[in-house]
Design a protein around this motif. Structure first.
Motif, short mmCIF file in Angstrom:
data_model
loop_
_atom_site.label_atom_id
_atom_site.label_comp_id
_atom_site.label_asym_id
_atom_site.label_seq_id
_atom_site.Cartn_x
_atom_site.Cartn_y
_atom_site.Cartn_z
N ARG A 270 -5.08 30.08 8.67
CA ARG A 270 -4.34 28.88 8.27
C ARG A 270 -4.47 27.76 9.29
O ARG A 270 -4.71 28.00 10.48
N ASP A 271 -4.28 26.54 8.81
CA ASP A 271 -4.29 25.36 9.68
C ASP A 271 -2.86 24.98 10.04
O ASP A 271 -1.90 25.32 9.34
N VAL A 272 -2.72 24.25 11.14
CA VAL A 272 -1.41 23.79 11.60
C VAL A 272 -0.88 22.73 10.63
O VAL A 272 -1.59 21.80 10.26
N THR A 273 0.37 22.91 10.20
CA THR A 273 1.02 21.96 9.30
C THR A 273 2.24 21.36 9.99
O THR A 273 2.70 21.86 11.02
N ALA A 274 2.79 20.33 9.39
CA ALA A 274 4.02 19.72 9.91
C ALA A 274 5.16 20.72 9.90
O ALA A 274 6.03 20.68 10.78
N ASP A 275 5.19 21.62 8.94
CA ASP A 275 6.22 22.66 8.88
C ASP A 275 6.17 23.57 10.11
O ASP A 275 7.20 24.00 10.62
N ASP A 276 4.96 23.90 10.55
CA ASP A 276 4.82 24.74 11.75
C ASP A 276 5.49 24.08 12.95
O ASP A 276 6.17 24.74 13.72
N ILE A 277 5.29 22.80 13.08
CA ILE A 277 5.85 22.05 14.22
C ILE A 277 7.36 21.90 14.07
O ILE A 277 8.11 22.05 15.02
N ALA A 278 7.82 21.62 12.85
CA ALA A 278 9.24 21.34 12.60
C ALA A 278 10.12 22.57 12.80
O ALA A 278 11.28 22.44 13.18
N ARG A 279 9.59 23.76 12.57
CA ARG A 279 10.39 24.98 12.68
C ARG A 279 10.87 25.23 14.10
O ARG A 279 11.90 25.86 14.30
N GLY A 280 10.13 24.80 15.07
CA GLY A 280 10.55 24.97 16.46
C GLY A 280 10.24 26.32 17.06
O GLY A 280 10.16 26.46 18.27
N GLY A 281 10.06 27.35 16.26
CA GLY A 281 9.75 28.68 16.79
C GLY A 281 8.30 28.82 17.21
O GLY A 281 7.94 29.75 17.92
N GLN A 282 7.48 27.89 16.78
CA GLN A 282 6.06 27.94 17.09
C GLN A 282 5.78 27.01 18.27
O GLN A 282 5.29 25.91 18.12
N PHE A 283 6.10 27.47 19.47
CA PHE A 283 5.98 26.65 20.66
C PHE A 283 4.55 26.53 21.19
O PHE A 283 4.29 25.74 22.08
N LEU A 284 3.61 27.31 20.64
CA LEU A 284 2.22 27.22 21.08
C LEU A 284 1.52 25.99 20.53
O LEU A 284 0.48 25.59 21.04
N LEU A 285 2.08 25.39 19.48
CA LEU A 285 1.42 24.28 18.79
C LEU A 285 2.09 22.96 19.08
O LEU A 285 3.28 22.89 19.34
N SER A 286 1.29 21.89 19.01
CA SER A 286 1.82 20.54 19.19
C SER A 286 1.40 19.67 18.01
O SER A 286 0.51 20.05 17.23
N GLU A 287 2.02 18.52 17.90
CA GLU A 287 1.68 17.61 16.79
C GLU A 287 0.23 17.18 16.83
O GLU A 287 -0.36 16.91 15.79
N SER A 288 -0.36 17.12 17.99
CA SER A 288 -1.76 16.71 18.09
C SER A 288 -2.70 17.74 17.46
O SER A 288 -3.87 17.44 17.22
N ALA A 289 -2.19 18.93 17.17
CA ALA A 289 -3.00 19.99 16.57
C ALA A 289 -2.93 20.03 15.05
O ALA A 289 -3.53 20.91 14.43
N LEU A 290 -2.23 19.09 14.44
CA LEU A 290 -2.12 19.08 12.97
C LEU A 290 -3.50 19.10 12.33
O LEU A 290 -4.39 18.34 12.71
N GLY A 291 -3.68 20.03 11.39
CA GLY A 291 -4.95 20.14 10.68
C GLY A 291 -5.94 21.09 11.33
O GLY A 291 -6.92 21.48 10.70
N GLU A 292 -5.71 21.48 12.58
CA GLU A 292 -6.60 22.43 13.26
C GLU A 292 -6.22 23.86 12.88
O GLU A 292 -5.11 24.12 12.43
N ASN A 293 -7.12 24.77 13.12
CA ASN A 293 -6.83 26.19 12.92
C ASN A 293 -5.72 26.61 13.88
O ASN A 293 -5.73 26.23 15.05
N ARG A 294 -4.75 27.38 13.38
CA ARG A 294 -3.60 27.77 14.20
C ARG A 294 -3.99 28.58 15.43
O ARG A 294 -3.46 28.39 16.52
N ALA A 295 -4.90 29.51 15.27
CA ALA A 295 -5.32 30.35 16.40
C ALA A 295 -6.02 29.51 17.47
O ALA A 295 -5.72 29.63 18.66
N THR A 296 -6.92 28.66 17.05
CA THR A 296 -7.66 27.80 17.98
C THR A 296 -6.71 26.83 18.68
O THR A 296 -6.84 26.59 19.88
#
Length: 79
Positions: free
Chosen positions: A39-65
């Motif tokens: 899956r790719d990073v979505t705004a929901d991933d960022i908004a949940r707050g539990g996903q601290f590995l991701l940032s807004e600059s990663a929107l649209g990128e692969n989550r693992a990468t």
């Protein structure tokens, strides 16, 4: 410690729980952590707050990468 540094771990999915597990493994000095997520990073991933590995600059990128820079920052010797 030698055993930890030569251990390889595969984590499937890069969601909130996996983020916590990956962080703990990397900080413990595990030798190799592989994150697998289609899956790719979505705004929901960022908004949940539990996903601290991701940032807004990663929107649209692969989550693992997108998780890699944060994890490498915790322990550069882990691949």
């Amino acid at each position: 410690q030698l055993r930890m540094s030569t251990t390889r771990v595969l984590l499937c999915g890069a969601g909130g729980l996996t983020a916590e597990v990956a962080k703990n493994l990397v900080l413990s000095g595990i030798g190799n952590v592989t994150l697998c997520d289609h899956r790719d990073v979505t705004a929901d991933d960022i908004a949940r707050g539990g996903q601290f590995l991701l940032s807004e600059s990663a929107l649209g990128e692969n989550r693992a990468t997108a998780s890699l820079p944060f994890l490498k920052g915790l322990n550069p010797s882990v691949s």
